[in-house]
Each structure stands twice: as structure tokens, then as C-alpha cells.
Motif scaffolding. Structure first.
Motif, mmCIF file in Angstrom:
data_model
loop_
_atom_site.group_PDB
_atom_site.id
_atom_site.type_symbol
_atom_site.label_atom_id
_atom_site.label_comp_id
_atom_site.label_asym_id
_atom_site.label_seq_id
_atom_site.Cartn_x
_atom_site.Cartn_y
_atom_site.Cartn_z
ATOM 1 N N ASP A 91 -1.568 7.354 7.532
ATOM 2 C CA ASP A 91 -2.677 6.579 8.094
ATOM 3 C C ASP A 91 -2.092 5.379 8.845
ATOM 4 O O ASP A 91 -1.575 4.439 8.235
ATOM 5 C CB ASP A 91 -3.598 6.123 6.966
ATOM 6 C CG ASP A 91 -4.790 5.321 7.466
ATOM 7 O OD1 ASP A 91 -4.846 5.011 8.673
ATOM 8 O OD2 ASP A 91 -5.664 4.992 6.643
ATOM 9 N N ALA A 143 5.351 2.979 4.070
ATOM 10 C CA ALA A 143 4.841 1.788 4.767
ATOM 11 C C ALA A 143 5.468 0.519 4.218
ATOM 12 O O ALA A 143 6.022 -0.300 4.965
ATOM 13 C CB ALA A 143 3.317 1.728 4.651
ATOM 14 N N TYR A 144 5.397 0.353 2.902
ATOM 15 C CA TYR A 144 5.906 -0.873 2.277
ATOM 16 C C TYR A 144 7.412 -1.017 2.467
ATOM 17 O O TYR A 144 7.901 -2.058 2.927
ATOM 18 C CB TYR A 144 5.565 -0.861 0.791
ATOM 19 C CG TYR A 144 6.068 -2.067 0.040
ATOM 20 C CD1 TYR A 144 5.434 -3.291 0.156
ATOM 21 C CD2 TYR A 144 7.191 -1.973 -0.789
ATOM 22 C CE1 TYR A 144 5.904 -4.400 -0.533
ATOM 23 C CE2 TYR A 144 7.663 -3.076 -1.487
ATOM 24 C CZ TYR A 144 7.012 -4.290 -1.360
ATOM 25 O OH TYR A 144 7.485 -5.380 -2.038
ATOM 26 N N LYS A 183 -3.419 2.948 10.368
ATOM 27 C CA LYS A 183 -4.049 1.660 10.044
ATOM 28 C C LYS A 183 -3.419 1.032 8.809
ATOM 29 O O LYS A 183 -3.244 -0.181 8.739
ATOM 30 C CB LYS A 183 -5.559 1.844 9.844
ATOM 31 C CG LYS A 183 -6.308 2.192 11.113
ATOM 32 C CD LYS A 183 -7.797 2.327 10.845
ATOM 33 C CE LYS A 183 -8.556 2.661 12.129
ATOM 34 N NZ LYS A 183 -10.018 2.828 11.875
ATOM 35 N N ARG A 184 -3.068 1.873 7.832
ATOM 36 C CA ARG A 184 -2.404 1.363 6.631
ATOM 37 C C ARG A 184 -1.063 0.747 6.996
ATOM 38 O O ARG A 184 -0.717 -0.350 6.546
ATOM 39 C CB ARG A 184 -2.197 2.486 5.619
ATOM 40 C CG ARG A 184 -1.363 2.052 4.405
ATOM 41 C CD ARG A 184 -1.044 3.210 3.488
ATOM 42 N NE ARG A 184 -2.258 3.725 2.876
ATOM 43 C CZ ARG A 184 -2.634 5.001 2.935
ATOM 44 N NH1 ARG A 184 -1.898 5.881 3.605
ATOM 45 N NH2 ARG A 184 -3.724 5.397 2.335
ATOM 46 N N TYR A 185 -0.305 1.438 7.821
ATOM 47 C CA TYR A 185 1.008 0.930 8.224
ATOM 48 C C TYR A 185 0.880 -0.401 8.962
ATOM 49 O O TYR A 185 1.678 -1.311 8.768
ATOM 50 C CB TYR A 185 1.721 1.965 9.093
ATOM 51 C CG TYR A 185 2.307 3.114 8.304
ATOM 52 C CD1 TYR A 185 3.675 3.204 8.093
ATOM 53 C CD2 TYR A 185 1.491 4.102 7.757
ATOM 54 C CE1 TYR A 185 4.223 4.258 7.374
ATOM 55 C CE2 TYR A 185 2.026 5.150 7.031
ATOM 56 C CZ TYR A 185 3.390 5.222 6.835
ATOM 57 O OH TYR A 185 3.929 6.253 6.102
ATOM 58 N N GLU A 193 1.737 5.473 0.111
ATOM 59 C CA GLU A 193 1.368 6.731 0.745
ATOM 60 C C GLU A 193 0.963 7.748 -0.329
ATOM 61 O O GLU A 193 1.548 7.782 -1.407
ATOM 62 C CB GLU A 193 2.553 7.309 1.519
ATOM 63 C CG GLU A 193 2.620 6.879 2.968
ATOM 64 C CD GLU A 193 1.631 7.635 3.835
ATOM 65 O OE1 GLU A 193 0.764 8.329 3.291
ATOM 66 O OE2 GLU A 193 1.728 7.511 5.060
ATOM 67 N N ARG A 232 -1.523 -2.633 8.661
ATOM 68 C CA ARG A 232 -1.887 -3.687 7.712
ATOM 69 C C ARG A 232 -0.653 -4.191 6.973
ATOM 70 O O ARG A 232 -0.455 -5.401 6.815
ATOM 71 C CB ARG A 232 -2.910 -3.163 6.697
ATOM 72 C CG ARG A 232 -4.312 -2.977 7.211
ATOM 73 C CD ARG A 232 -5.294 -2.784 6.074
ATOM 74 N NE ARG A 232 -4.989 -1.628 5.243
ATOM 75 C CZ ARG A 232 -5.487 -0.414 5.440
ATOM 76 N NH1 ARG A 232 -6.304 -0.189 6.451
ATOM 77 N NH2 ARG A 232 -5.180 0.583 4.618
ATOM 78 N N VAL A 233 0.157 -3.254 6.516
ATOM 79 C CA VAL A 233 1.343 -3.626 5.749
ATOM 80 C C VAL A 233 2.346 -4.375 6.622
ATOM 81 O O VAL A 233 2.900 -5.404 6.216
ATOM 82 C CB VAL A 233 1.989 -2.375 5.120
ATOM 83 C CG1 VAL A 233 3.318 -2.722 4.461
ATOM 84 C CG2 VAL A 233 1.040 -1.749 4.097
ATOM 85 N N GLU A 246 0.862 -1.176 0.000
ATOM 86 C CA GLU A 246 0.000 0.000 0.000
ATOM 87 C C GLU A 246 0.900 1.229 0.000
ATOM 88 O O GLU A 246 1.869 1.294 0.756
ATOM 89 C CB GLU A 246 -0.915 0.018 1.235
ATOM 90 C CG GLU A 246 -1.926 -1.117 1.282
ATOM 91 C CD GLU A 246 -2.936 -0.926 2.397
ATOM 92 O OE1 GLU A 246 -3.413 0.217 2.579
ATOM 93 O OE2 GLU A 246 -3.237 -1.915 3.097
#
Length: 271
Positions: free
Chosen positions: A113, A164-165, A115-117, A107, A119-120, A105
Motif C-alpha cells: 500500500d 516500510a518501517y 499510502k502506508r509507505y 506489511e 505515511r511512514v 506500520e
């Protein structure tokens, strides 16, 4: 003193035949599925995992005797405990574990976010930790156990939008280095694979140029070729890995010349 043969059918039959027993996560598509097909073609027994059971069953169809389906989400701690129990019912040894499961995902505008971090990181980092945790007791029963984690060349330098990724893959790289250090006096080989851009469902939605894009089949070939040697890190393709590794050393060049051409951010958000 010779170690007794495994008692499970999979372990006994394949050790006698000189074949490996492997567990591959993220096997429903991409590199994971390509690795499964290659290992099965060589006669190895492969336990395949992923969240998409239908895709795993389809992968199993051509070779039902050599492929066992184990559906699980590597980022779900409780589910992985259950997966560990299921593994122990399938076999009492693992010779090769390849942690391929992952998500990506990006940025946009530094939204940050959390929540995104999470999840990743759950998939790309904690998923590998969960996989190794469940695999270790079975790897300990192998004469030459190998644990492989699939990272990314994006961890070499900081790419725009990849906070994040890339961070999850950089954490994975350090984790594998530490595991390698901690297991330096025991019988466990650890290998970090860092591919470039691979033509998988994850990259289909990318809206930017992907230099040296490689098929999953070619990626699987490179990984297995690397595993046949003694490498602890397998980077490919070289046309991408060598420049990135050089820029990782010459970081000012990357951030002054390359990154400004790639970033989409022109001003900071003030709301």
C-alpha cells in the motif's frame, strides 16, 4: 575572538549557566519524553515538540521554566516552516537537537500500500529532514552543536513485515552518513541512534516477541551516555546489536536460516 552571547532570554541565561538549549521532537511519549525528563533534571532548557499538545503540556507541568511547548507535525512541510519561525522566537541558538518523532506500520501479505509507505517515510525520514532544515540556522550559533536522529536496529538487516518501517530507517541511516560527510569541515556533530525494542506506545501493539525489551528511561540513559563520548552511531542493547551487525555482514545466513522462521507469508497473493 569570542562570539557574542545570544540575545534571547533562553539563550543568554543558559549559556551563562553552562547549560544546553535542546529541541526534542516526538517528545510526547516514549524515548523523547524520557530524554526531556533527564535533560530538565540536569537543568537544561528543552523545547518539546509533537502532535499531542495535551501530552506535551503535561510533560511541561513539573518544570514550566525549563520546558517550552511547540506543537508540530514533523511530516508536514508547511507546519515545520511555521515551527522554524516559532523556534527563532524562543531562542537564537540550539546546542542539541534530537529527532525522535516516528511511526511504525507493518506489511501484511505484501499488500504494498503506497499510502502506508508515504505515511511512514513522512514521519521517519522526511520528518528528520524537516527537523534538521529548521534547526540548522540555530545550531550554527552554538559553539558545540549536536544533531541526533533516532533510527532503528531494524535497518541493519531486512526484517519480515518491516518493508516500510525498515526502509525508512535505512534511508535515515544513509542520510545521516551523508550529512556527516558534508559537515566534516564545519562545527556540527551528527549522531545516529539505533535502538532495539523499546517499551513505547508504538510497540504496545506488536504481536510478536520482542527480545531484550527496554524501558524508555533506560534507552534515554544509553543515548545521553553515548552523547557524552565521541560516537557517531549509538546502538543498543549490545545483546541485540552485535548479533544483528554480524548477520548484516553474513547476510546469506540471515536469509537462509533466520528470515524463513520469522516470515508469515507462505504463498504470494494472486488477486
Amino acid at each position: 575572538m569570542n562570539r557574542p552571547l545570544p540575545t534571547s532570554p533562553a539563550g543568554r541565561d543558559h549559556q551563562l549557566a553552562g547549560k544546553k538549549i535542546a529541541w526534542i521532537t516526538g517528545a510526547s511519549s516514549g524515548i523523547g519524553a524520557a530524554l526531556v525528563r533527564r535533560l530538565v533534571a540536569e537543568g537544561h532548557f528543552v523545547i518539546v515538540s509533537g502532535r499531542n499538545r495535551d501530552a506535551l503540556l503535561k510533560l511541561q507541568q513539573p518544570s514550566p521554566k525549563l520546558i517550552k511547548v511547540l506543537t508540530c507535525d514533523v511530516g508536514d512541510d508547511a507546519a515545520m516552516v511555521e515551527a522554524g519561525r516559532a523556534l527563532a522566537e524562543i531562542t537564537d541558538q540550539l546546542d542539541l537537537v534530537i529527532a525522535c518523532a516516528g511511526v511504525c506500520e507493518y506489511e501484511d501479505d505484501l499488500e504494498l500500500d503506497v499510502k502506508r509507505y508515504r505515511r511512514v517515510f513522512d514521519a521517519n525520514f522526511f520528518g528528520v529532514v524537516n527537523t534538521l532544515r529548521q534547526a540548522l540556522p540555530l545550531l550554527a550559533n552554538s559553539r558545540a552543536p549536536v544533531f541526533v536522529a533516532v533510527g532503528s536496529l531494524s535497518s541493519v538487516v531486512g526484517f519480515p513485515r518491516a518493508e516500510a518501517y525498515g526502509a525508512s530507517k535505512a534511508a535515515l541511516s544513509y542520510f545521516m552518513d551523508s550529512v556527516r560527510a558534508d559537515t566534516s569541515r564545519v562545527r556540527l556533530r551528527t549522531v545516529l541512534v539505533r535502538p532495539g525494542f523499546i517499551d513505547t506506545p508504538l510497540t504496545k501493539s506488536n504481536d510478536f516477541d520482542m527480545p531484550f525489551l527496554m524501558s524508555p528511561e533506560r534507552a534515554a540513559e544509553r543515548i545521553l551516555r553515548g552523547l557524552s563520548g565521541n560516537a557517531s552511531v549509538i546502538d543498543f542493547p549490545r545483546r541485540l546489536s552485535w548479533p544483528l551487525r554480524m548477520l548484516g555482514v553474513l547476510r546469506p545466513v540471515w536469509y537462509k536460516l533466520c528470515a524463513p522462521r520469522m516470515t508469515r507469508i507462505r504463498k504470494l497473493r494472486n488477486t
